[in-house]
Design a protein around this motif. Structure first.
Motif, PDB file in Angstrom:
ATOM      1  N   ASP A  54      20.885 -68.181  -0.236  1.00 46.11           N
ATOM      2  CA  ASP A  54      20.899 -67.926   1.207  1.00 46.11           C
ATOM      3  C   ASP A  54      19.522 -68.154   1.809  1.00 46.11           C
ATOM      4  N   GLY A  55      19.221 -69.397   2.058  1.00 43.77           N
ATOM      5  CA  GLY A  55      17.961 -69.770   2.669  1.00 43.77           C
ATOM      6  C   GLY A  55      17.957 -71.282   2.789  1.00 43.77           C
ATOM      7  N   ARG A  58      14.173 -75.150   0.492  1.00 48.55           N
ATOM      8  CA  ARG A  58      13.053 -74.706  -0.358  1.00 48.55           C
ATOM      9  C   ARG A  58      13.290 -73.308  -0.929  1.00 48.55           C
ATOM     10  N   ALA A  59      14.206 -72.563  -0.366  1.00 42.93           N
ATOM     11  CA  ALA A  59      14.597 -71.292  -0.988  1.00 42.93           C
ATOM     12  C   ALA A  59      15.293 -71.572  -2.321  1.00 42.93           C
ATOM     13  N   GLU A  62      12.607 -72.565  -4.839  1.00 41.93           N
ATOM     14  CA  GLU A  62      11.837 -71.417  -5.331  1.00 41.93           C
ATOM     15  C   GLU A  62      12.676 -70.550  -6.263  1.00 41.93           C
ATOM     16  N   VAL A 227      11.836 -61.481 -13.267  1.00 42.50           N
ATOM     17  CA  VAL A 227      11.435 -62.413 -12.220  1.00 42.50           C
ATOM     18  C   VAL A 227      10.663 -61.652 -11.135  1.00 42.50           C
ATOM     19  N   ARG A 228       9.541 -62.242 -10.706  1.00 38.53           N
ATOM     20  CA  ARG A 228       8.661 -61.551  -9.759  1.00 38.53           C
ATOM     21  C   ARG A 228       9.111 -61.712  -8.316  1.00 38.53           C
ATOM     22  N   SER A 229      10.364 -61.956  -8.142  1.00 42.31           N
ATOM     23  CA  SER A 229      10.972 -61.957  -6.814  1.00 42.31           C
ATOM     24  C   SER A 229      12.316 -61.284  -6.957  1.00 42.31           C
ATOM     25  N   ASN A 230      12.658 -60.485  -5.991  1.00 44.64           N
ATOM     26  CA  ASN A 230      13.989 -59.891  -5.971  1.00 44.64           C
ATOM     27  C   ASN A 230      14.974 -60.879  -5.362  1.00 44.64           C
ATOM     28  N   TYR A 231      14.606 -61.449  -4.229  1.00 45.85           N
ATOM     29  CA  TYR A 231      15.521 -62.306  -3.479  1.00 45.85           C
ATOM     30  C   TYR A 231      15.926 -63.528  -4.290  1.00 45.85           C
ATOM     31  N   PHE A 232      14.995 -64.041  -5.084  1.00 42.47           N
ATOM     32  CA  PHE A 232      15.233 -65.291  -5.803  1.00 42.47           C
ATOM     33  C   PHE A 232      15.536 -65.086  -7.280  1.00 42.47           C
ATOM     34  N   ASP A 233      15.839 -63.869  -7.687  1.00 41.47           N
ATOM     35  CA  ASP A 233      16.159 -63.592  -9.089  1.00 41.47           C
ATOM     36  C   ASP A 233      17.575 -64.087  -9.363  1.00 41.47           C
ATOM     37  N   MET A 236      20.286 -61.731 -10.870  1.00 42.26           N
ATOM     38  CA  MET A 236      21.015 -60.844  -9.956  1.00 42.26           C
ATOM     39  C   MET A 236      21.948 -61.635  -9.048  1.00 42.26           C
ATOM     40  N   HIS A 248      23.774 -57.551  -4.077  1.00 39.66           N
ATOM     41  CA  HIS A 248      22.405 -58.054  -4.012  1.00 39.66           C
ATOM     42  C   HIS A 248      22.147 -58.255  -2.531  1.00 39.66           C
ATOM     43  N   HIS A 249      21.936 -59.469  -2.071  1.00 40.65           N
ATOM     44  CA  HIS A 249      21.887 -59.705  -0.635  1.00 40.65           C
ATOM     45  C   HIS A 249      23.301 -59.599  -0.059  1.00 40.65           C
TER      46      HIS A 249
END
Lengths: 393, 393
Positions: A54-55, A58-59, A62, A227-233, A236, A248-249
């Motif tokens: 959901d982006g 480039r989301a 990443e 993973v050092r991102s929640n949104y991009f893990d 999950m 998640h989102h």
């Protein structure tokens, strides 16, 4: 008619007006599952892990990189345009040890050069743009997967600019991860990024699994190298799209409808037929700009179907002419980045815009504007050449 | 009628069908600037740095936290529900030193408790949810900003669930950063996250500035402690929304149209009028569920206007009853997370759903379903009480 975002398919625009439903409504989870299956068809894959991020595009990039690359891992990025730099940038921010090889803008890499670099660098991940809109080049990928497999390297490709308008075979070409956006050949709006992962990539993601605090249950994994991102893990995100449906989102429902419709449009017309339509429209636009006497940038044997870069003729003020095409004709064309900024215009023929009337109207407008700014161009030189191409197709 | 996502305003759904334009088309940049100005009205701020993050509400949260918090910085998160855990989780992934204080679910924090923790922890950032949908509580924020300013702490709030349905005054309350989503009281789809930053927050972001490889020019900053995400680097996102219009992501045009229309709807009706409509609809729903004899969860003095949690009556199978409301009446209500999962239903009255007919229809459906599952409920007890509330408003 720029390098994207482009005019969306009318049915994609309409799809976004559909009513919303709750995220665990059976209608919604069925729409998610249907979208996954449609994108398997778009990507040419049987990967279970085929979903949307959901982006914007480039989301997706990443998400793939931060989920597949641990801090300190070596990442190899062959750079043949602006978006190679972006992959390197994102990998660097993910604290990878990034190695790049570069080729002149307007060229692609021979596969032997990529293999040599793999042998030298021994990366965990090869991150390779397929179509770099900044140069219009289409990097051949079909032999790269086998090389990566031979050397135990994960193979990721960013197909944002190319998917749907040029061949892409995730399984046959041995991709471990690939991401895209809707706003190019898929004919939708920016804001949703289709992604697919091979089983090998899923294993890497799963090995770093961590269910977030707040919904974690006893027995849930929590890897030390999470993973050092929640949104991009992606671990999950897989649990959210998968049978566990772990929160998640909140899925971006309208963008999901758009993404689903983009895939439906493509598969209904037929994947090969859509690529062929892009090929013909791109060939017509190429013939058209050449028919206007313009010089085309880059190695034409490796040009993407869906975009052409033309040198701005000497004496023509590039930005002013571009503004005239937009203001007077309502048609947008683009310039480019870095060494090509102000040197070329980029003209796209993507998705809904890969049509004869769109190509001919653009060429007519371009002819009129070039003439106004004092360039000497053959009368109807662009439209005639393009129309001939369409008639011969 | 769940805790969100909700039915969007019809004009928001229609807005997403508008044609796309190029990202630097003057129409597009004007739409972006207009959206920024509209959201200044929604947030109650004069912050120049008011924009959208292209992702769901947690994308906005992660952008704020990773851009404001350096690895090793102390972050204080008062947790009063699931979404406090999420803020802590995201800060932890950003390699912050995270300190939490917790209160029982269904309660909020007295401001003195927050100040004590600030004095003890000495955080760089206080990250505080305003409305936590998991418990329905609305944390008072109006005195928190002054406390943060006194102690030199940045004050961030996640207003996803509350913005537009409850008072929020970014400037008057001293917020340094705040983020939200469209899919609650703003009455739009998930997928775009409004964000606003104070000048103090912008300074922090700017001190970590790094223009990405590929478009970096001589003289551009590249701080050593750059943000470890490209997509969420607010410095680059500010350059994209600001006068420099530096290319970053490709703005999600359709979601921008949706976000703009959400703000237009709100400001046209009037921010206070919309909050009052949420207050009345919420009070009516509360009176209605009480009129059905149901027990309401949590501290009612601090309940958000837009959602109520009711204890599932003994003997009624919660998920089955919820499914019946959805299947037979086409109305969605939610359950909750963690300790409240399966114990409460959450019923929302948000955005377009904060209407008398939506409230009364939901209560009628709930009465019928409760009765079917053997609960003893007063006939028309819900609808009568709710209608009385609307008539008295």
């Amino acid at each position: 008619m720029g390098p994207g975002p482009i005019s969306a398919y009318p049915s994609v625009l309409r799809a976004m007006s559909a009513p919303l439903v709750g995220q665990y409504d059976p209608f919604m989870t069925a729409a998610m599952a249907e979208t996954q299956e449609l994108y398997r068809g778009v990507w040419g894959t049987r990967n279970d892990a085929t979903l949307l991020i959901d982006g914007t595009s480039r989301a997706g990039i990443e998400a793939a990189i931060v989920s597949l690359v641990r801090p300190g891992d070596r990442v190899l990025v062959p750079v043949f345009g602006r978006f190679g730099h972006l992959l390197a940038e994102i990998a660097e921010r993910a604290m990878a040890e990034v190695h790049t090889i570069e080729t002149e803008w307007g060229q692609v890499f021979p596969v032997s050069v990529i293999e040599e670099a793999i042998v030298r660098v021994k990366p965990t991940l090869l991150a390779l743009v397929q179509g770099d809109t900044s140069t219009t080049m289409n990097q051949p990928l079909d032999e790269v997967g086998a090389i990566c497999a031979k050397h135990g390297v994960l193979f990721y490709s960013d197909a944002t600019a190319s998917l749907g308008g040029n061949a892409f075979e995730a399984d046959a070409w041995g991709l471990d991860a690939a991401t895209a956006g809707l706003q190019k050949c898929l004919g939708g709006p920016s804001g949703s990024s289709p992604l697919t992962l091979s089983e090998r990539a899923v294993e890497v993601v799963r090995s770093r699994g961590r269910v977030e605090a707040g919904i974690r249950e006893p027995g849930d994994a929590s890897a030390a190298d999470f993973v050092r991102s929640n949104y991009f893990d992606l671990g999950m995100i897989l649990d959210y799209w998968g049978p566990r449906r772990l929160n998640h989102h909140t899925e971006a429902t309208s963008m999901l409808y758009a993404a689903r419709e983009c895939a439906r449009v493509l598969l209904l017309e037929g994947r090969d037929a859509v690529i062929e339509r892009h090929r013909v429209a791109g060939a017509a636009m190429l013939a058209g700009v050449q028919g206007l006497g313009l010089t085309v940038f880059g190695d034409l044997a490796h040009k993407m179907n869906n975009v052409v870069a033309v040198e701005i003729p000497a004496g023509v003020p590039g930005d002013e002419a571009r503004a005239a095409v937009l203001t007077d004709f309502g048609i947008e064309i683009g310039t480019s980045f870095g060494p090509l900024h102000g040197r070329v215009w980029r003209i796209g023929t993507m998705g809904y815009n890969a049509r004869e009337d769109a190509v001919l109207t653009t060429l007519a407008a371009l002819e009129a504007v070039l003439r106004r700014f004092g360039a000497s161009v053959p009368a109807a030189g662009g439209t005639d050449a393009a129309a001939d191409t369409f008639r011969a197709a």
